[in-house]
Design a protein around this motif. Structure first.
Motif, PDB file in Angstrom:
ATOM      1  N   ALA A  29       0.825  -1.208   0.000  1.00 46.29           N
ATOM      2  CA  ALA A  29       0.000   0.000   0.000  1.00 46.29           C
ATOM      3  C   ALA A  29       0.860   1.259   0.000  1.00 46.29           C
ATOM      4  CB  ALA A  29      -0.916  -0.005   1.218  1.00 46.29           C
ATOM      5  N   ARG A  30       0.262   2.361  -0.426  1.00 45.71           N
ATOM      6  CA  ARG A  30       1.002   3.626  -0.461  1.00 45.71           C
ATOM      7  C   ARG A  30       1.381   4.069   0.950  1.00 45.71           C
ATOM      8  NH1 ARG A  30       1.268   6.928  -4.701  1.00 45.71           N
ATOM      9  NH2 ARG A  30       1.077   8.796  -3.420  1.00 45.71           N
ATOM     10  N   TYR A  31       0.499   3.849   1.899  1.00 41.59           N
ATOM     11  CA  TYR A  31       0.771   4.225   3.282  1.00 41.59           C
ATOM     12  C   TYR A  31       0.186   3.162   4.195  1.00 41.59           C
ATOM     13  CZ  TYR A  31       1.519   8.700   1.010  1.00 41.59           C
ATOM     14  OH  TYR A  31       1.964   9.680   0.168  1.00 41.59           O
ATOM     15  N   GLY A  32       0.826   2.935   5.331  1.00 43.62           N
ATOM     16  CA  GLY A  32       0.324   1.958   6.288  1.00 43.62           C
ATOM     17  C   GLY A  32       1.400   1.585   7.284  1.00 43.62           C
ATOM     18  N   GLY A  33       0.971   1.076   8.440  1.00 45.80           N
ATOM     19  CA  GLY A  33       1.920   0.723   9.488  1.00 45.80           C
ATOM     20  C   GLY A  33       2.904  -0.347   9.065  1.00 45.80           C
ATOM     21  N   ILE A  34       2.421  -1.397   8.393  1.00 44.19           N
ATOM     22  CA  ILE A  34       3.321  -2.477   7.968  1.00 44.19           C
ATOM     23  C   ILE A  34       4.312  -1.962   6.929  1.00 44.19           C
ATOM     24  CG2 ILE A  34       3.436  -4.721   6.805  1.00 44.19           C
ATOM     25  CD1 ILE A  34       0.760  -5.409   8.042  1.00 44.19           C
TER      26      ILE A  34
ATOM     27  N   SER B 217       4.358  11.941   6.114  1.00 44.84           N
ATOM     28  CA  SER B 217       5.192  13.114   6.381  1.00 44.84           C
ATOM     29  C   SER B 217       4.466  14.160   7.229  1.00 44.84           C
ATOM     30  CB  SER B 217       5.630  13.755   5.057  1.00 44.84           C
ATOM     31  OG  SER B 217       4.499  14.171   4.302  1.00 44.84           O
ATOM     32  N   GLU B 218       3.143  14.046   7.335  1.00 44.51           N
ATOM     33  CA  GLU B 218       2.341  15.009   8.090  1.00 44.51           C
ATOM     34  C   GLU B 218       2.133  14.589   9.542  1.00 44.51           C
ATOM     35  OE1 GLU B 218      -1.065  16.762   5.633  1.00 44.51           O
ATOM     36  OE2 GLU B 218      -0.717  14.825   4.658  1.00 44.51           O
TER      37      GLU B 218
ATOM     38  N   GLU C   5       5.394   1.138   6.615  1.00 43.64           N
ATOM     39  CA  GLU C   5       6.374   1.997   7.277  1.00 43.64           C
ATOM     40  C   GLU C   5       7.417   1.166   8.020  1.00 43.64           C
ATOM     41  OE1 GLU C   5       6.824   5.378   7.333  1.00 43.64           O
ATOM     42  OE2 GLU C   5       5.371   5.386   5.705  1.00 43.64           O
ATOM     43  N   PHE C   6       6.966   0.133   8.687  1.00 43.86           N
ATOM     44  CA  PHE C   6       7.899  -0.759   9.383  1.00 43.86           C
ATOM     45  C   PHE C   6       8.845  -1.432   8.392  1.00 43.86           C
ATOM     46  CE2 PHE C   6       8.606  -5.287  10.558  1.00 43.86           C
ATOM     47  CZ  PHE C   6       9.580  -5.080  11.520  1.00 43.86           C
ATOM     48  N   THR C   7       8.320  -1.865   7.247  1.00 44.33           N
ATOM     49  CA  THR C   7       9.165  -2.484   6.220  1.00 44.33           C
ATOM     50  C   THR C   7      10.237  -1.526   5.740  1.00 44.33           C
ATOM     51  OG1 THR C   7       7.382  -3.940   5.483  1.00 44.33           O
ATOM     52  CG2 THR C   7       9.158  -3.539   3.919  1.00 44.33           C
ATOM     53  N   ASN C   8       9.864  -0.271   5.552  1.00 50.01           N
ATOM     54  CA  ASN C   8      10.839   0.744   5.149  1.00 50.01           C
ATOM     55  C   ASN C   8      11.966   0.839   6.183  1.00 50.01           C
ATOM     56  OD1 ASN C   8      11.539   3.378   3.577  1.00 50.01           O
ATOM     57  ND2 ASN C   8      11.379   4.050   5.689  1.00 50.01           N
TER      58      ASN C   8
ATOM     59  N   MET D  85       1.447   0.005  -7.511  1.00 51.37           N
ATOM     60  CA  MET D  85       1.579   1.084  -8.478  1.00 51.37           C
ATOM     61  C   MET D  85       2.684   2.011  -7.951  1.00 51.37           C
ATOM     62  SD  MET D  85      -0.700   0.043 -10.583  1.00 51.37           S
ATOM     63  CE  MET D  85      -1.060   1.386 -11.717  1.00 51.37           C
ATOM     64  N   LYS D  86       2.778   3.213  -8.476  1.00 52.18           N
ATOM     65  CA  LYS D  86       3.801   4.158  -8.018  1.00 52.18           C
ATOM     66  C   LYS D  86       3.630   4.378  -6.523  1.00 52.18           C
ATOM     67  CE  LYS D  86       5.767   8.722  -8.917  1.00 52.18           C
ATOM     68  NZ  LYS D  86       7.134   8.221  -8.892  1.00 52.18           N
ATOM     69  N   ASN D  87       4.737   4.344  -5.792  1.00 53.69           N
ATOM     70  CA  ASN D  87       4.649   4.317  -4.340  1.00 53.69           C
ATOM     71  C   ASN D  87       5.809   5.093  -3.721  1.00 53.69           C
ATOM     72  OD1 ASN D  87       5.172   3.152  -1.583  1.00 53.69           O
ATOM     73  ND2 ASN D  87       3.344   1.969  -2.090  1.00 53.69           N
ATOM     74  N   PRO D  88       5.525   6.098  -2.854  1.00 49.52           N
ATOM     75  CA  PRO D  88       6.597   6.927  -2.285  1.00 49.52           C
ATOM     76  C   PRO D  88       7.545   6.146  -1.380  1.00 49.52           C
ATOM     77  CG  PRO D  88       4.502   7.425  -1.239  1.00 49.52           C
ATOM     78  CD  PRO D  88       4.188   6.555  -2.419  1.00 49.52           C
ATOM     79  N   ILE D  89       7.038   5.139  -0.639  1.00 49.24           N
ATOM     80  CA  ILE D  89       7.910   4.358   0.239  1.00 49.24           C
ATOM     81  C   ILE D  89       8.883   3.532  -0.595  1.00 49.24           C
ATOM     82  CG2 ILE D  89       8.011   2.557   2.006  1.00 49.24           C
ATOM     83  CD1 ILE D  89       5.292   3.476   2.983  1.00 49.24           C
ATOM     84  N   LEU D  90       8.369   2.888  -1.645  1.00 45.95           N
ATOM     85  CA  LEU D  90       9.236   2.092  -2.510  1.00 45.95           C
ATOM     86  C   LEU D  90      10.257   2.975  -3.226  1.00 45.95           C
ATOM     87  CD1 LEU D  90       6.630  -0.393  -4.037  1.00 45.95           C
ATOM     88  CD2 LEU D  90       8.276  -0.834  -2.203  1.00 45.95           C
TER      89      LEU D  90
END
Length: 359
Positions: free
Chosen positions: A11-16, A248-249, A18-21, A41-46
């Protein structure tokens, strides 16, 4: 030494996510070769991971999750990409047939913040699922204890998610007499946002301390938003719906409120809870998942009952009066003592290196 994350839909955003990042970057910084295998699809974390040297293998299929279409599209690439992996990390459960196709030359690790009985109500299925992994990492001792009911728990280890770095220095107390209560997350049945609204309404009828007004700030969206807007208007509650937000917010969101509610019916460790404490704000939450352990110190807030909004409001009001002198720095000190980011990062690296060396 190569570590692969087999993810399914990312997903584009989510707890899992963010933890993976955080975990992927920690492992990469420790000298491991890390790759993410996912459908997205296009994803800021990836994008962030790629810029920092983590390999991303993805198929651009995001629709059809109900029928597992992204998983079927990803599987051939996953099987090929994992051939030379030493360790494969799994965080989202798939059908048993998926795992049985994977090479057993690699060590397979399952990381979960959810209780085993929440994920798999059937004991036999639960036993069969967890037996597919060489190691299971859970986020609280409670989850480990629950696994003992169906399997030898010697392969289960408790370790928290990698916690956020503390942020923000503003004073916790409002100076305008308005008590700002925040809630972050999806407005869906699992999060039980209607109960949070009832708690705020009960607090409004008996305002604690020096406040003369309450504002309820809701961050996120979902199928229950329309109901919440209608109910808020009916009971005369000042509710501000901010809609979807970016990770980021989070720092600004936490800093702009005096306290936060989590009223979920189901949770794991809950990254949002850690973000709130990292920002020095008290948290009041239902006794779900790891939340009782996260709130095991008075300084951080307290647990509230799941079905009694008036008692929940009473406990929050009592905490605010009793702890009027507690500020941002006090909450952050308690948070850091319980969730030391560097120590937890190093523990994850050590665990994975041990698994690789024991192949």
């Amino acid at each position: 030494m190569k570590v692969s994350f087999y993810f399914g839909v990312f997903a584009r955003y989510g707890g899992i996510e963010e933890f993976t990042n955080d975990l992927a970057l920690s492992l990469s910084a420790a000298g491991l070769d890390v790759q993410i295998i996912c459908a997205s699809m296009k994803n800021p974390i990836l994008d962030n991971l790629k810029t920092k040297g983590v390999k991303v293998i993805r198929v651009p299929v995001f629709w059809g999750c109900r029928w597992n279409i992204p998983d079927y599209a990803l599987l051939p690439f996953a099987l090929w990409s994992m051939k030379k992996s030493d360790v494969v990390i799994h965080q989202k459960p798939f059908k048993l047939s998926f795992y049985r196709l994977l090479s057993r030359k690699a060590k397979h690790i399952y990381i979960t913040a959810y209780r085993p009985t929440e994920q798999f109500p059937d004991p036999e299925y639960r036993k069969n699922f967890f037996s597919l992994f060489d190691l299971v990492l859970t986020q609280t001792r409670l989850f480990k204890e629950e696994l003992k009911e169906v399997a030898d728990a010697s392969f289960v280890k408790s370790i928290p998610y990698i916690p956020p770095i503390p942020f923000g220095q503003s004073d916790k107390r409002s100076t305008d007499g308005i008590l700002k209560i925040g809630m972050m997350g999806r407005l869906e049945a699992q999060k039980n946002p209607g109960f949070a609204m009832k708690i705020v309404a009960d607090l409004q009828r008996n305002l604690p301390g020096c406040w003369h007004k309450i504002e309820f700030h809701v961050y996120g969206s979902g199928s229950l938003e329309s109901m919440m807007r209608t109910e808020s208007a009916n009971i005369g509650l000042t509710t501000v719906f901010h809609g979807k937000y970016d990770r980021s917010e989070v720092s600004d969101i936490v800093s702009e409120n005096d306290l936060f509610l989590i009223t979920s019916d189901s949770e794991g460790q809950c990254i949002v809870a850690l973000e709130i404490l990292a920002g020095g704000r008290p948290l009041f939450a239902t006794p779900i998942g790891a939340l009782p352990e996260i709130l095991n110190e008075e300084t951080r807030g307290c647990i509230v009952p799941q079905e009694d909004s008036s008692e929940a409001a009473r406990r929050i009001s009592s905490w605010l009066v009793r702890n009027a002198e507690i500020g941002v720095a006090d909450i952050q000190r308690s948070y850091i003592a319980g969730f030391n980011r560097k120590e937890i990062e190093l523990e994850y690296v050590a665990i994975l290196k041990r698994e690789i060396l024991s192949k």
